[in-house]
Scaffold this motif. Structure first.
Motif, PDB file in Angstrom:
ATOM      1  N   GLN A  73       6.293  -2.558  -1.390  1.00  0.00           N
ATOM      2  CA  GLN A  73       5.679  -2.698  -0.075  1.00  0.00           C
ATOM      3  C   GLN A  73       5.289  -1.336   0.483  1.00  0.00           C
ATOM      4  O   GLN A  73       6.006  -0.348   0.295  1.00  0.00           O
ATOM      5  N   VAL A  74       4.164  -1.308   1.187  1.00  0.00           N
ATOM      6  CA  VAL A  74       3.662  -0.054   1.764  1.00  0.00           C
ATOM      7  C   VAL A  74       3.199  -0.299   3.193  1.00  0.00           C
ATOM      8  O   VAL A  74       2.541  -1.301   3.487  1.00  0.00           O
ATOM      9  N   LEU A  75       3.550   0.649   4.067  1.00  0.00           N
ATOM     10  CA  LEU A  75       3.021   0.692   5.424  1.00  0.00           C
ATOM     11  C   LEU A  75       2.218   1.980   5.553  1.00  0.00           C
ATOM     12  O   LEU A  75       2.776   3.076   5.461  1.00  0.00           O
ATOM     13  N   LEU A  76       0.910   1.849   5.726  1.00  0.00           N
ATOM     14  CA  LEU A  76       0.018   2.996   5.868  1.00  0.00           C
ATOM     15  C   LEU A  76      -0.289   3.209   7.343  1.00  0.00           C
ATOM     16  O   LEU A  76      -0.838   2.324   8.012  1.00  0.00           O
ATOM     17  N   LEU A  77       0.069   4.388   7.852  1.00  0.00           N
ATOM     18  CA  LEU A  77      -0.211   4.743   9.238  1.00  0.00           C
ATOM     19  C   LEU A  77      -1.418   5.675   9.284  1.00  0.00           C
ATOM     20  O   LEU A  77      -1.503   6.630   8.521  1.00  0.00           O
ATOM     21  N   SER A  78      -2.336   5.381  10.185  1.00  0.00           N
ATOM     22  CA  SER A  78      -3.491   6.255  10.390  1.00  0.00           C
ATOM     23  C   SER A  78      -3.941   6.112  11.837  1.00  0.00           C
ATOM     24  O   SER A  78      -3.620   5.124  12.499  1.00  0.00           O
ATOM     25  N   PRO A  79      -4.685   7.096  12.359  1.00  0.00           N
ATOM     26  CA  PRO A  79      -5.153   6.996  13.742  1.00  0.00           C
ATOM     27  C   PRO A  79      -6.106   5.825  13.967  1.00  0.00           C
ATOM     28  O   PRO A  79      -6.200   5.304  15.079  1.00  0.00           O
ATOM     29  N   GLU A  80      -6.818   5.418  12.921  1.00  0.00           N
ATOM     30  CA  GLU A  80      -7.813   4.355  13.075  1.00  0.00           C
ATOM     31  C   GLU A  80      -7.201   2.964  12.998  1.00  0.00           C
ATOM     32  O   GLU A  80      -7.506   2.093  13.815  1.00  0.00           O
ATOM     33  N   ALA A  81      -6.326   2.750  12.025  1.00  0.00           N
ATOM     34  CA  ALA A  81      -5.745   1.432  11.832  1.00  0.00           C
ATOM     35  C   ALA A  81      -4.504   1.562  10.964  1.00  0.00           C
ATOM     36  O   ALA A  81      -4.344   2.536  10.225  1.00  0.00           O
TER      37      ALA A  81
END
Length: 231
Positions: free
Chosen positions: A199-207
């Motif tokens: 499982q992966v949680l990708l954090l970014s300013p856009e989404a």
């Protein structure tokens, strides 16, 4: 184990992450990835209740937060603190024993077993200020093993250490997961994530994207491949 509902993590009411909705299932293994400044470490501290969320809600299965073991970034550790390797590993007993309770024989034995698992049994009397980066990180992993908590949160556990030590510690993480621990780790190596983290949680300013590694990783370029050989 943990459900996020429109959770926004940040400092002093200033948002750092986008709103997050999703679940860390009990026994899961999740990598949190993203560029610097996207709130990865901030999210871990919010999950640990070291700081309040800016908005949104965190709920826990059973109604109360599970006992958690936390590995902070090496940069946040005071390596000049006057303590030995054994002293630091013993700190893993504090959540159950308290600061002023004595250690019984079985508690000391548990500490020595943890130090042996990380390869530091011969250095148990060594002052922590004399340790190399890899030895210091092994010591912190011994403390995690002593804690034996159902939830393990790791903030950049392989930063600043050599590939051999990184591979050894990755095996320990997998062993903890195989024993039923829920693992949440901030990482910067897509090859490592692909090999070990479903499982992966990708954090970014856009989404923010949350799901299976095969679906999320194509949205974020790999930053390092030096740990792929540890698979």
């Amino acid at each position: 184990m943990i459900t996020l509902e429109h959770l926004v993590a940040g400092y002093h009411d200033k948002a750092v992450t986008r709103p997050l909705n999703g679940t860390f299932a009990a026994g899961s293994m999740t990598a949190i990835i993203g560029a610097n400044g996207t709130g990865k470490s901030t999210l871990l501290k919010t999950l640990l209740r070291l700081q309040p969320p800016v908005s949104g809600h965190i709920s826990f299965a059973g109604g109360s937060a599970p006992r958690a073991a936390w590995l902070p970034q090496l940069a946040e550790m005071d390596r000049q603190f006057p303590a030995t390797v054994y002293d630091v590993a013993c700190m893993g007993n504090w959540p159950d024993r308290g600061l002023f309770s004595g250690f019984h024989r079985q508690h000391r034995q548990h500490v020595y077993e943890a130090l042996e698992r990380v390869g530091l049994s011969e250095l148990h009397r060594q002052p922590i200020e004399t340790l190399s980066g890899g030895q210091f990180q092994r010591m912190l992993f011994a403390r995690l093993l002593v804690q034996n908590a159902p939830l393990v949160l790791l903030d950049e556990p392989f930063s600043g250490i050599d590939a051999q030590t990184s591979g050894f510690l990755m095996k320990l993480i997998c062993q903890m997961h195989d024993a039923g621990r829920t693992i949440i780790a901030v990482l910067h190596d897509n090859a490592l994530v692909k090999c070990h983290f479903p499982q992966v949680l990708l954090l970014s300013p856009e989404a923010c994207r949350w799901g299976r590694a095969a679906e999320i990783l194509p949205h974020y370029p790999s930053t390092s491949l030096n740990l792929a050989l540890s698979a």
